[in-house]
Design a protein around this motif. Structure first.
Motif, short mmCIF file in Angstrom:
data_model
loop_
_atom_site.label_atom_id
_atom_site.label_comp_id
_atom_site.label_asym_id
_atom_site.label_seq_id
_atom_site.Cartn_x
_atom_site.Cartn_y
_atom_site.Cartn_z
N ASP A 196 1.49 6.14 -14.09
CA ASP A 196 0.17 6.68 -14.40
C ASP A 196 -0.92 6.05 -13.55
OD1 ASP A 196 1.33 8.28 -16.33
OD2 ASP A 196 1.00 6.82 -17.93
N PHE A 197 -0.68 5.94 -12.27
CA PHE A 197 -1.61 5.25 -11.38
C PHE A 197 -2.76 6.18 -10.98
CE2 PHE A 197 -2.89 3.94 -7.08
CZ PHE A 197 -3.37 2.68 -7.40
N ARG A 198 -3.99 5.67 -11.12
CA ARG A 198 -5.17 6.43 -10.73
C ARG A 198 -6.04 5.67 -9.74
NH1 ARG A 198 -4.40 7.93 -16.06
NH2 ARG A 198 -4.22 10.17 -16.33
N GLY A 199 -5.60 4.52 -9.31
CA GLY A 199 -6.36 3.71 -8.36
C GLY A 199 -6.61 2.33 -8.93
N LYS A 246 -14.29 -4.25 1.44
CA LYS A 246 -13.95 -2.97 0.82
C LYS A 246 -13.82 -1.88 1.87
CE LYS A 246 -15.09 0.34 -2.67
NZ LYS A 246 -16.06 0.90 -3.58
N GLN A 247 -14.71 -1.87 2.86
CA GLN A 247 -14.62 -0.87 3.93
C GLN A 247 -13.32 -1.04 4.72
OE1 GLN A 247 -17.79 -0.89 6.80
NE2 GLN A 247 -16.77 0.61 8.09
N ILE A 301 0.82 -1.21 0.00
CA ILE A 301 0.00 0.00 0.00
C ILE A 301 0.86 1.27 0.00
CG2 ILE A 301 -1.61 1.36 1.38
CD1 ILE A 301 -2.82 -1.27 2.33
N SER A 302 1.88 1.30 0.84
CA SER A 302 2.62 2.54 1.03
C SER A 302 3.80 2.73 0.08
CB SER A 302 3.10 2.66 2.47
OG SER A 302 3.91 1.56 2.80
N LEU A 303 4.40 1.66 -0.43
CA LEU A 303 5.58 1.81 -1.29
C LEU A 303 5.36 1.37 -2.73
CD1 LEU A 303 8.39 0.51 1.10
CD2 LEU A 303 7.89 2.86 0.50
N GLU A 312 -10.28 1.67 4.87
CA GLU A 312 -9.84 2.21 6.17
C GLU A 312 -8.33 2.01 6.35
OE1 GLU A 312 -11.51 3.86 8.56
OE2 GLU A 312 -13.42 3.78 7.49
N LEU A 313 -7.80 0.91 5.81
CA LEU A 313 -6.37 0.64 5.92
C LEU A 313 -5.54 1.44 4.92
CD1 LEU A 313 -6.45 -3.23 6.49
CD2 LEU A 313 -5.77 -1.48 8.15
N GLY A 314 -6.20 2.10 3.97
CA GLY A 314 -5.48 2.96 3.04
C GLY A 314 -5.28 2.37 1.66
N PHE A 315 -6.04 1.31 1.31
CA PHE A 315 -5.89 0.71 -0.02
C PHE A 315 -6.44 1.68 -1.06
CE2 PHE A 315 -6.53 -2.28 -3.47
CZ PHE A 315 -5.40 -3.06 -3.36
N PRO A 316 -5.69 1.96 -2.14
CA PRO A 316 -6.08 3.00 -3.09
C PRO A 316 -7.06 2.53 -4.16
CG PRO A 316 -3.93 2.15 -3.65
CD PRO A 316 -4.35 1.44 -2.40
#
Length: 191
Positions: free
Chosen positions: A118-121, A172-173, A109-111, A177-181
């Motif tokens: 070109d990441f948009r999610g 999904k929630q 998630i973080s790195l 909440e954990l920060g998944f984009p």
């Protein structure tokens, strides 16, 4: 020491999931059970077998990414159209559980995901109906552990997050909440 994301899940996310699900029983709430990484080597078949250099690189890079040794998967059936015979090593996989799983999820998630070009999610349509989520990555170079200057071949991988006691909405929630984009969908305005 407890991984950072696991601690956050236990302290903050479980409380919010309990309110959404309408239960205080933490054992009845969703839990991340395992993460499975798999990568196919079938496109690198050279006549009858996978090139040894490709196989070694895939296994080495998966070991660096996951932090544990992957296994090579053999083909169960012969398929003439794909030039595969039963017994050929055509893919590699690794299953992560426990603290190692949470540390990998945190790095993902973080790195890793922010390094995608070109990441948009990530689309939120890949849930299987029981709360498990799968997505693919096209290149191993997004992980900082992999030295792409020494890599001779690029390969993608399939990542599956297996949740226990969950539904698509609860998973999904929890992941949000954990920060998944996930891709942010714009709400249509009434004209």
């Amino acid at each position: 020491m407890t991984p950072r994301l696991k601690q956050r899940y236990q302290d903050e996310v479980l409380t919010k999931l309990g309110q959404t699900a309408g239960t205080n029983n933490r054992l009845a709430l969703p839990r991340l059970e395992k993460i499975v990484l798999s990568s196919g080597m079938g496109k690198h078949l050279d006549g009858t077998k996978v090139k040894a250099a490709v196989k070694d690189q895939v296994l080495k890079d998966l070991a660096l990414i996951a932090g544990q040794k992957p296994i090579a998967i053999r083909a169960k059936k012969s398929v003439a159209n794909f030039k595969v015979r039963a017994g050929y090593e055509t893919s590699a996989m690794v299953t992560l559980r426990g603290d190692r799983m949470w540390e990998f999820f945190d790095r993902l998630i973080s790195l890793a995901i922010p390094r995608i070009k070109d990441f948009r999610g990530i689309k939120d349509t890949a849930f299987d109906g029981r709360g498990n989520f799968s997505f693919g990555i096209t290149e191993q170079g997004i992980f900082p552990e992999v030295d792409m200057t020494a890599a001779q071949h690029t390969f993608g991988m399939h990542i599956t997050l297996v949740w226990k006691n969950s539904t698509n909405e609860l998973t999904k929630q929890a992941m949000t909440e954990l920060g998944f984009p996930f891709i942010k969908r714009e709400k249509k305005q009434a004209a």
